[in-house]
Design a protein around this motif. Structure first.
Motif, PDB file in Angstrom:
ATOM      1  N   GLU A 116       0.861  -1.185   0.000  1.00  0.00           N
ATOM      2  CA  GLU A 116       0.000   0.000   0.000  1.00  0.00           C
ATOM      3  C   GLU A 116       0.894   1.231   0.000  1.00  0.00           C
ATOM      4  OE1 GLU A 116      -3.983   1.668   0.239  1.00  0.00           O
ATOM      5  OE2 GLU A 116      -3.366  -0.428   0.128  1.00  0.00           O
ATOM      6  N   PRO A 171      -6.615   1.947   9.447  1.00  0.00           N
ATOM      7  CA  PRO A 171      -7.370   0.784   8.958  1.00  0.00           C
ATOM      8  C   PRO A 171      -6.490  -0.207   8.188  1.00  0.00           C
ATOM      9  CG  PRO A 171      -8.630   2.780   8.596  1.00  0.00           C
ATOM     10  CD  PRO A 171      -7.268   3.223   9.053  1.00  0.00           C
ATOM     11  N   THR A 172      -5.505   0.317   7.434  1.00  0.00           N
ATOM     12  CA  THR A 172      -4.598  -0.569   6.700  1.00  0.00           C
ATOM     13  C   THR A 172      -3.721  -1.363   7.666  1.00  0.00           C
ATOM     14  OG1 THR A 172      -4.548   0.913   4.788  1.00  0.00           O
ATOM     15  CG2 THR A 172      -2.731  -0.644   5.001  1.00  0.00           C
ATOM     16  N   ALA A 231      -5.913  -4.024   9.136  1.00  0.00           N
ATOM     17  CA  ALA A 231      -6.272  -5.013   8.114  1.00  0.00           C
ATOM     18  C   ALA A 231      -5.117  -5.951   7.803  1.00  0.00           C
ATOM     19  CB  ALA A 231      -6.735  -4.302   6.843  1.00  0.00           C
ATOM     20  N   TYR A 255     -10.415  -4.408  11.094  1.00  0.00           N
ATOM     21  CA  TYR A 255     -10.339  -4.533   9.639  1.00  0.00           C
ATOM     22  C   TYR A 255      -9.540  -5.773   9.263  1.00  0.00           C
ATOM     23  CZ  TYR A 255     -11.904   0.342   9.585  1.00  0.00           C
ATOM     24  OH  TYR A 255     -12.616   1.493   9.763  1.00  0.00           O
ATOM     25  N   LYS A 256      -9.748  -6.214   8.020  1.00  0.00           N
ATOM     26  CA  LYS A 256      -8.970  -7.346   7.497  1.00  0.00           C
ATOM     27  C   LYS A 256      -8.695  -7.092   6.029  1.00  0.00           C
ATOM     28  CE  LYS A 256      -8.571 -12.354   7.801  1.00  0.00           C
ATOM     29  NZ  LYS A 256      -9.172 -13.599   8.334  1.00  0.00           N
ATOM     30  N   ARG A 257      -7.485  -7.441   5.607  1.00  0.00           N
ATOM     31  CA  ARG A 257      -7.059  -7.196   4.224  1.00  0.00           C
ATOM     32  C   ARG A 257      -7.662  -8.257   3.314  1.00  0.00           C
ATOM     33  NH1 ARG A 257      -4.804  -2.580   2.000  1.00  0.00           N
ATOM     34  NH2 ARG A 257      -3.486  -3.106   0.220  1.00  0.00           N
ATOM     35  N   ASP A 316      -9.028  -2.775   2.450  1.00  0.00           N
ATOM     36  CA  ASP A 316      -9.206  -2.910   3.890  1.00  0.00           C
ATOM     37  C   ASP A 316     -10.696  -3.023   4.177  1.00  0.00           C
ATOM     38  OD1 ASP A 316      -6.462  -2.458   3.985  1.00  0.00           O
ATOM     39  OD2 ASP A 316      -6.725  -0.290   4.233  1.00  0.00           O
TER      40      ASP A 316
END
Length: 671
Positions: free
Chosen positions: A20, A39-40, A43, A134-136, A141
């Protein structure tokens, strides 16, 4: 840490890592940690980790290094927030994971986020796991729903998921024949074991199928005891989503036709012990493997038998029986497939390497170990890999799928380097082929067998480091032995003269009239060569080559009786225009798409099922699919289609140009 020095390294990294890029200049232009970094961070930590570059701009797959005027300020702000529990629940980073990197004289921050351990998940924001976890998923995300967060919390707290005492259940819920046969197997394995002298209740208690909680005084049948030895009716009450499914399929295809199937149907106990005994016999029946001799005696237990036994036990003891999909075992002439609900508790690389164990159902595991089934100390997966290696078959493919959460293991009985393929490559490249190393040979052979190859596919086949794969692909392209299409994680490679089918070849009129739909695209691409994956159903897609055209341009097209476009370059018709369809097919498709057409918001799984239904049996152009589902085309591709391709549940007609406006999608053939 990654070795990052040039823009070319960035391109290579894009193929190898979840990446990212964020500009991170802030309002004053001096640099700050952007709000969308967090959030990233959550995630990536809750998935498989990844890399975030601050001070880099990415647009349409191209990188521009902007730099950070004050990188030290950004670094300090990053660690201050990481150590604030009100901001994020866990700091996974040390100084070693946050590097100042200079590219073209500009400083950027390279942040390598590791995968959180089971005890650290969920990694959440703002002090609250619900609504802030969050989850990737597929380069995005995604906010985790309540069920996913609660499952992470349960996995964090419960080392043994099968030790739970079931209220209201008793010895009457145990199938005594199963317990008797287990006792006999223990006697055969360990004739002098002290448990053999006990009555049935004491025997089950010693196995921890019945236990008493020392703190609360609560006593009763455990989940492990019921799953291993229980009656079908009782298991259904305790675990509503529990389903075991064995399928034997007659051909090396993904169609849903089977010649033998075993599911709990009331005619047998439906417990794990009987399922294991029945299914293992079916798996090794007519197994065409040469037996070895030891001391002049035939050894019936070959490494392949050991691998299959371990794979079956592994599937049963690592399953999350609160999940919403079945345990699935598939046997085909060319492969064996195993699926269990629930993800891996350890990083994938650690599971393959072995030496460490974190079994989800430890009581079940111990029950199997006691009668000589299964392996201790994290040695099971290495046993499976070595068993397959003993036959020089393709490396087992172990992977996870996020929606719904599941673990998949595929054991293909295919030669790593088929002689006919090697000979064809030698004829194509001459003496040059004899001078390439083993990894390069594997890449070239895969490209010939499957039509195209990419970085993600090679990580499934090889044990080589992702960076070494990137270097090998670049080297083969530089030497002219491979050509490529696309950019970054959408980049695919093919042999010279064997390019994937392009939209220009299938829709020549769209280009001759001046329309230009070409788009380089940078979305993730998967080669579509997986053998077992099935969302919430029981289908098991199998490897199938992508459409490949050899230097053919502008092939003539026609339409079938339903009004779909026919092309000799593709394996199915293309639905490219609703106006050309027969009234019957148009009505059928509108009926299948009725739910999303009527509702602006739809649960993800429901939308996925509609997409698969509409794309069954034919390729559907993205614009047509969007019209049928009453959705935005770009949102549909990014939100659903890219993920379904990655999960091998649908296929692209044009894998070389993933984001082309004429891209079309077809459901992967299922059983």
């Amino acid at each position: 840490m990654v070795d990052l020095k040039t823009l070319e390294d960035l391109d290579s990294m894009r193929e190898s890592y979840e990446l990212e890029c964020k500009l991170a200049h802030g309002q004053n232009g001096q640099g700050e940690v952007p709000k969308d970094f967090w959030p990233t961070y959550s995630a990536m930590a809750n998935a498989h980790g990844g890399i975030v570059l601050l001070g880099v701009r990415e647009k349409d797959g191209l990188f521009t290094v902007a730099g950070l005027p004050n990188a030290d300020k950004v670094r300090s702000e990053l660690f201050n927030n990481l150590n604030n529990p009100g901001k994020v629940s866990a700091n996974l980073l040390t100084d070693a994971e946050v590097q100042n990197v200079v590219i073209d004289g500009k400083v950027i921050l390279c942040i390598q986020i590791p995968q959180a351990t089971r005890k650290q998940r969920p990694v959440f924001l703002n002090g609250h796991p619900l609504g802030h976890t969050y989850k990737r998923l597929n380069d995005g995300d995604r906010l985790c729903d309540q069920e996913m967060v609660k499952r992470m919390l349960a996995e964090q707290v419960e080392d043994e998921r099968d030790a739970r005492i079931l209220k209201g259940f008793s010895m009457l819920d145990i199938d005594m024949d199963s317990l008797r046969i287990y006792r006999q197997m223990l006697k055969d394995e360990k004739p002098s074991h002290p448990y053999l002298e006990q009555d049935d209740f004491a025997f089950l208690t010693s196995l921890r199928g019945w236990r008493r909680d020392r703190i609360t005084g609560e006593e009763g049948l455990t989940l492990a005891g019921l799953l291993m030895f229980g009656r079908w009716s009782a298991i259904q009450e305790a675990v509503p989503h529990y389903v075991l499914d064995y399928q034997e399929r007659p051909e090396a295809k993904t169609e849903l036709r089977w010649v033998d199937r075993l599911v709990p149907d009331g005619t047998w106990t439906g417990n794990l012990f009987e399922f294991y005994r029945r299914v293992y016999r079916k798996l090794v029946a007519d197994l065409k493997v040469q037996f070895s001799l030891k001391g002049g005696q035939r050894q019936d237990d070959t490494p392949v038998h050991v691998a299959l036994r371990e794979a079956l036990v592994n599937t049963l003891v690592h399953a999350d029986y609160t999940g919403r999909i079945s345990v699935l075992v598939v046997k085909r002439p060319d492969m064996f497939g195993f699926r269990n609900p629930g993800g891996l508790r350890l990083p994938l690389e650690q599971v393959i390497r072995g030496g460490e164990s974190d079994c989800r159902n430890r009581i079940l595991h111990q029950m199997f170990l006691l009668i000589g089934l299964g392996e201790r100390g994290g040695s099971g997966m290495p046993k499976i890999y070595s068993g397959w290696q003993s036959r020089h078959w393709r490396q087992p493919l172990l992977r996870e799928k996020a929606q719904p959460e599941q673990t998949l293991l595929e054991l293909h009985m295919l030669d790593l380097l088929p002689p006919a393929v090697l000979e064809a490559l030698r004829e194509r490249f001459g003496a040059s082929f004899d001078h390439v190393d083993s990894l390069d040979r594997m890449i070239l052979a895969t490209a010939m067998i499957e039509g195209v190859v990419n970085h993600a596919r090679m990580t499934e086949i090889c044990v080589d480091h992702p960076h070494d794969l990137s270097l090998a692909l670049a080297r083969l392209e530089r030497d002219g032995m491979l050509l490529s299409q696309g950019q970054s994680r959408g980049k695919v490679y093919h042999l010279p003269g064997a390019a994937p089918v392009s939209p220009e070849q299938v829709f020549p009129s769209a280009f001759s009239s001046g329309s230009n739909g070409a788009s380089s695209g940078s979305s993730a691409i998967s080669s579509g060569s997986s053998a077992i994956s099935s969302g919430s159903g029981n289908g098991t897609p199998l490897a199938q080559p992508v459409p490949v055209a050899v230097e053919v341009v502008g092939e003539p097209t026609s339409r079938d009786e339903h009004g779909c476009l026919l092309s000799p370059l593709l394996d199915a018709p293309i639905l490219d225009d609703l106006a050309t369809l027969s009234e019957a097919l148009r009505s059928e498709l509108l009926e299948r798409a009725a739910l999303p057409r009527a509702k602006a918001r739809l649960e993800r799984q429901a939308m996925v099922e509609v997409i698969l239904a509409v794309c069954e049996g034919r390729y559907v152009r993205l614009s047509v699919l969007a019209e049928l589902l009453n959705r935005d085309p770009d949102g549909l591709r990014k939100g659903y289609l890219d993920a379904l391709v990655k999960e091998h549940r649908i296929r692209r007609a044009f894998p070389g140009t993933p984001t082309h406006e004429l891209q079309s999608y077809k459901k992967a053939e299922e059983a």
